[in-house]
Design a protein around this motif. Structure first.
Motif, short mmCIF file in Angstrom:
data_model
loop_
_atom_site.label_atom_id
_atom_site.label_comp_id
_atom_site.label_asym_id
_atom_site.label_seq_id
_atom_site.Cartn_x
_atom_site.Cartn_y
_atom_site.Cartn_z
N GLU A 236 0.83 -1.21 0.00
CA GLU A 236 0.00 0.00 0.00
C GLU A 236 0.86 1.25 0.00
OE1 GLU A 236 -3.28 2.00 -0.49
OE2 GLU A 236 -3.13 -0.16 -0.44
N SER A 237 1.79 1.34 0.92
CA SER A 237 2.71 2.47 0.98
C SER A 237 3.84 2.12 1.93
CB SER A 237 2.00 3.75 1.43
OG SER A 237 1.50 3.59 2.74
N ASP A 238 4.96 2.81 1.80
CA ASP A 238 6.09 2.55 2.66
C ASP A 238 5.80 3.02 4.07
OD1 ASP A 238 7.46 1.49 0.54
OD2 ASP A 238 8.37 3.42 -0.01
N ALA A 239 6.42 2.35 5.06
CA ALA A 239 6.26 2.78 6.45
C ALA A 239 6.85 4.16 6.63
CB ALA A 239 6.96 1.78 7.38
N PRO A 240 6.23 5.02 7.45
CA PRO A 240 6.75 6.36 7.65
C PRO A 240 8.13 6.34 8.28
CG PRO A 240 5.02 5.85 9.24
CD PRO A 240 5.01 4.76 8.23
N THR A 241 9.01 7.19 7.79
CA THR A 241 10.37 7.25 8.28
C THR A 241 10.41 7.85 9.67
OG1 THR A 241 11.13 7.55 6.01
CG2 THR A 241 12.69 8.10 7.77
N ARG A 242 11.19 7.28 10.57
CA ARG A 242 11.33 7.81 11.92
C ARG A 242 12.12 9.11 11.86
NH1 ARG A 242 10.96 5.49 16.96
NH2 ARG A 242 10.65 3.46 16.00
N VAL A 243 11.58 10.15 12.42
CA VAL A 243 12.20 11.48 12.36
C VAL A 243 12.65 11.88 13.76
CG1 VAL A 243 11.87 13.91 11.77
CG2 VAL A 243 10.71 12.13 10.44
N PRO A 244 13.96 11.94 14.02
CA PRO A 244 14.42 12.38 15.34
C PRO A 244 14.27 13.88 15.49
CG PRO A 244 16.29 11.92 13.93
CD PRO A 244 15.07 11.55 13.13
N LEU A 245 13.71 14.32 16.59
CA LEU A 245 13.48 15.73 16.86
C LEU A 245 14.22 16.15 18.12
CD1 LEU A 245 9.61 15.89 16.31
CD2 LEU A 245 11.39 16.40 14.62
N ARG A 246 14.48 17.45 18.21
CA ARG A 246 14.98 18.00 19.48
C ARG A 246 13.79 18.69 20.14
NH1 ARG A 246 19.86 22.27 21.02
NH2 ARG A 246 19.79 21.77 23.26
N LEU A 247 13.39 18.17 21.30
CA LEU A 247 12.18 18.62 21.97
C LEU A 247 12.50 19.27 23.31
CD1 LEU A 247 10.06 15.37 21.41
CD2 LEU A 247 10.08 17.42 19.99
N LEU A 248 11.58 20.16 23.72
CA LEU A 248 11.63 20.73 25.06
C LEU A 248 10.32 20.38 25.77
CD1 LEU A 248 12.95 22.56 27.23
CD2 LEU A 248 11.77 24.49 26.16
N LEU A 249 10.43 19.89 27.00
CA LEU A 249 9.26 19.54 27.80
C LEU A 249 9.19 20.46 29.01
CD1 LEU A 249 6.94 17.65 28.84
CD2 LEU A 249 8.74 16.29 29.93
N ALA A 250 8.01 21.03 29.27
CA ALA A 250 7.76 21.79 30.50
C ALA A 250 6.68 21.05 31.28
CB ALA A 250 7.31 23.21 30.17
N GLU A 251 7.06 20.45 32.41
CA GLU A 251 6.15 19.62 33.21
C GLU A 251 6.61 19.67 34.66
OE1 GLU A 251 3.67 17.78 34.88
OE2 GLU A 251 3.29 16.98 32.85
N ASP A 252 5.72 20.07 35.59
CA ASP A 252 6.13 20.23 36.98
C ASP A 252 6.05 18.92 37.77
OD1 ASP A 252 3.26 20.89 38.88
OD2 ASP A 252 3.23 20.50 36.74
N ASN A 253 5.26 17.94 37.32
CA ASN A 253 5.14 16.68 38.04
C ASN A 253 6.36 15.80 37.77
OD1 ASN A 253 4.24 13.68 38.13
ND2 ASN A 253 2.72 14.77 39.37
N ASP A 254 7.08 15.43 38.83
CA ASP A 254 8.34 14.69 38.66
C ASP A 254 8.14 13.37 37.92
OD1 ASP A 254 9.63 16.69 40.01
OD2 ASP A 254 9.61 15.67 41.95
N ILE A 255 7.09 12.62 38.30
CA ILE A 255 6.88 11.32 37.68
C ILE A 255 6.52 11.47 36.21
CG2 ILE A 255 5.42 9.26 37.73
CD1 ILE A 255 5.19 9.59 40.73
#
Length: 723
Positions: free
Chosen positions: A459-478
């Motif tokens: 049907e179509s090729d599997a989508p290529t994995r794209v590495p990103l540089r991300l920033l997360l803002a989350e106050d809960n430690d877990i």
């Protein structure tokens, strides 16, 4: 090794020593010393006749355990091994046993010469002299730190499982109550039914944040080194979490449908990929029961269609999951066909372009060789909170909502659903939906995963994995640890901060492909942070922002999106969906992406007084959902609770503690909103949204004090007017 002192070793340990063997005393002493050193246990002997009970003998195993030399030990009281963290009661028990020459067995926290600590399994035994009075006190020592740590870990795991069992039992009781309410609501008016569903949705969303942590940490824990017992514990925890999440999602979906809030998407997607998605998800589960699972699509069935792939996938998931659950041997087959395939499939020319708007009927069939059903069971199968019979619920579990949801989803997509079944001969579920041809061939549609084998590769090729540089803002430690671990496992590089202000600083210092933003944080919350980012200069103002929250209510979602988010996802996090959204936003060409412009926050001036102190409609809904007696009891607690949070807000403002100010205001806003006090909720929410603006919070405080007092008075004396 330092030789032991000249003092001869004591006689053999015990209250009634046996007579010595007739051998020379020197030979006897040498033999005993050799035996004690070879035993591997730490041995000391203290003088019981002296007040401070000095150590007069110790073997090499004891010296190795504590890190001291013999000359640093002989002549000292054993208390020199104790330290600040030693339990005072245990230390007192040891002193008493030494003073009274009494036997004692304890575990005590001791300190080595280098300052490190270890747990010592200490056994004291008095050794009598010639007059049968205690002459020596012999002590055996063993380092049991590892055993102690293992026991503590097992106890912690047991405690966690006990808490989870209690939560599961409490949730089961709530679901039993919800089942009874739903049965009664079927004969009630439409408004009562919608009020109940709304209340369920409001209460259920509070479970989504802890469920994210339970499910995600369970997955991460399974990837660590565990012994067999611990792995069994984690598997039980993870299985229970999946069950709770399924129940929660069923309740929320059913509530949305009953309240008339179900909306369908209209997007292009690949039908073969969606069906393959379902097959691949359940292949392992089917194989574990020895079942075969396959799917086929008729050749003349359109491959690319326009509709709601998420809801179609949900129906197929439920039917296939049930088929596996109720089948012990044999095969499960999925079939897809179109009774009226469009001519555009065989003649894709310009003249056929208009056929994209024509409806296309798609039919689906899920057949199994399972336990089957009687005619009576089939007649009530699609009713809410109903299963085939009581034994089905006991043996297989579930809420009885799955097929009721499927029926409503299929009907919302313009189709119907039926079942053919007989006891012991399996079941065949058939349903249809109305769709249209896709306007273009979809590429990498949301939610699609690559096939596990080459069967669907055409049907179509599997989508290529794209590495990103991300920033997360989350106050809960877990949750912060969980998101970082999951995004790293997917292949992205991710940095994390604990509040919105830190997110702004991080964005100013480095380049990121996208920002994952929790909406409830101290210092600067998600809405305020998003607005501030969109006002920044340069390319950083265009960064894709994906908001996360446990709040599933539509009106709150709209408020979050208005702050400048590109996407908003609710917890527990669907990791595939989050990854697909991030990749889509971060890799979309700049000229093809519309950067959200935040709307101005509403002006506070004069708007609070326009809100009623008490929302009578809201209270009526709660009364229907909870019952009058229960609601009245809760309302009597409202004034005291509101006053407590108001006092916390006042104290935090005076002390200049914005984090505590935000927490108290957030608690009060939620409390007021839940119990139909809109004016109090709006003022508290305004303080919650601006915890660092002391001037604005100070201006709002008198309004809040007035609202709390007036609302409390009205709750205590409901005969008066609203204002």
């Amino acid at each position: 090794m330092t030789a032991p002192p000249a003092t001869p070793p004591p006689p053999p340990f015990g209250n009634s020593p046996e007579p010595a063997m007739p051998v020379p005393a020197i030979a006897d002493a040498a033999m005993l010393a050799a035996v004690v050193d070879a035993s591997g246990a730490g041995i000391t002997v203290a003088d019981a006749t002296r007040p401070d009970h000095p150590i007069v003998y110790c073997n090499s195993a004891f010296l190795e355990m504590i890190g001291y030399a013999a000359e640093e030990v002989i002549g000292r009281n054993g208390e020199f091994l104790q330290g600040p963290a030693t339990d005072p009661e245990t230390a007192a028990a040891i002193r008493s046993a030494m003073a009274d020459a009494q036997p004692l067995s304890v575990e005590v926290l001791n300190y080595r010469k280098d300052g490190s600590v270890f747990w010592n399994a200490l056994n004291l035994r008095p050794v009598p002299g010639p007059g049968r009075q205690a002459r020596w006190i012999a002590a055996s020592c063993a380092d049991v730190t590892d055993n102690r740590r293992s026991q503590e870990e097992l106890r912690a795991a047991d405690d966690q499982l006990t808490r989870l069992a209690a939560e599961t039992f409490a949730l089961a009781e709530k679901l039993d109550g919800a089942r009874e309410e739903a049965e009664a609501a079927r004969v009630a008016a439409e408004n009562a039914s919608r009020a109940k569903s709304r209340f369920l949705a409001m209460m259920s969303h509070e479970l989504r944040t802890p469920m994210t942590a339970v499910i995600g940490m369970g997955d991460l824990l399974m990837g660590t080194g565990l012994n067999d017992q611990q792995r069994a514990f984690v598997k039980t925890l993870r299985s229970s979490a999946d069950t709770l999440m399924t129940i929660l999602n069923d309740v929320l979906d059913f509530s949305k449908i009953e309240a008339g809030q179900l909306t369908l998407e209209e997007i292009d997607f690949s039908l073969p990929r969606l069906v393959e998605d379902v097959v691949q998800l359940f292949l392992v589960r089917a194989a574990a029961k020895g079942l075969s699972l396959s799917a086929s699509i008729a050749d003349d069935t359109p491959r690319h269609i326009r509709g709601d792939p998420t809801r179609l996938r949900q129906v197929l998931f439920n039917l296939v999951s049930n088929a596996i659950k109720f089948t012990d041997r044999g095969a499960i087959e999925i079939a897809v066909w179109s009774p009226d395939p469009p001519s555009a499939l065989t003649a894709p020319d310009a003249a056929a372009a208009d056929s994209h708007s024509d409806p296309v009927t798609l039919r689906f069939e899920v057949q199994d060789n399972g336990i089957g059903m009687t005619e009576e069971q089939r007649a009530r199968l699609f009713d809410a909170f109903v299963q085939a019979d009581a034994s089905t619920s006991r043996k297989y579990g579930g809420t009885g909502l799955g097929l009721a949801i499927c029926k409503r989803l299929v009907e919302a997509m313009g189709g119907d659903i039926t079942v053919i079944s007989a006891p012991g001969r399996g079941s065949t579920f058939r349903f249809s939906i109305a769709a249209r041809l896709a306007e273009a061939s979809p590429v990498g549609e949301l939610g699609a995963r690559p096939a596990l084998s080459g069967a669907a590769g055409a049907e179509s090729d599997a989508p290529t994995r794209v590495p990103l540089r991300l920033l997360l803002a989350e106050d809960n430690d877990i949750n912060r640890m969980l998101v970082v671990a999951m995004m790293t496992r997917i292949g992205h590089q991710i940095d994390a901060v604990t509040d919105g202000r830190a997110a702004l600083d991080a964005l100013a210092a480095a380049d990121y492909d996208a920002l994952i933003l929790d909406m409830e944080m101290p210092v600067l919350d998600g809405r305020s942070a998003a607005r501030a980012i969109r006002r920044m200069d340069g390319p950083v103002s265009r960064i894709p922002i994906v908001g996360l929250s446990a709040d599933a209510l539509p009106e709150h979602r709209d408020g979050h999106m208005a702050a400048g988010l590109d996407a908003y996802l609710t917890k527990p996090i669907d990791w595939e969906q989050l990854n697909a959204v991030l990749v889509d936003l971060a890799t979309r060409p700049q000229e093809g992406r519309v950067v959200p412009i935040p709307s101005r926050p509403p002006d506070d001036g004069g708007q609070f007084s326009a809100l009623p102190l008490v929302d009578r409609v809201k209270l009526a809904e709660l009364r229907l959902a909870l019952g009058g007696e229960a609601l009245d009891g809760m309302l009597q607690l409202l004034p005291e609770t509101a006053l407590r949070e108001l006092t916390a807000i006042r104290s935090a403002l005076q002390a200049g503690r914005p984090k505590e100010l935000k927490q108290a205001a957030h608690t009060l806003a939620g409390l007021a909103a839940n119990f139909g006090a809109p004016r109090m909720a709006a003022i508290a929410r305004a303080i919650n949204d601006n915890p660092t603006d002391a001037e604005k919070a100070a201006a709002l405080l008198p309004l809040l004090e007035t609202a709390v007092a007036a609302t409390s008075s009205l709750v205590r004396d409901p005969v008066g007017s609203d204002d």
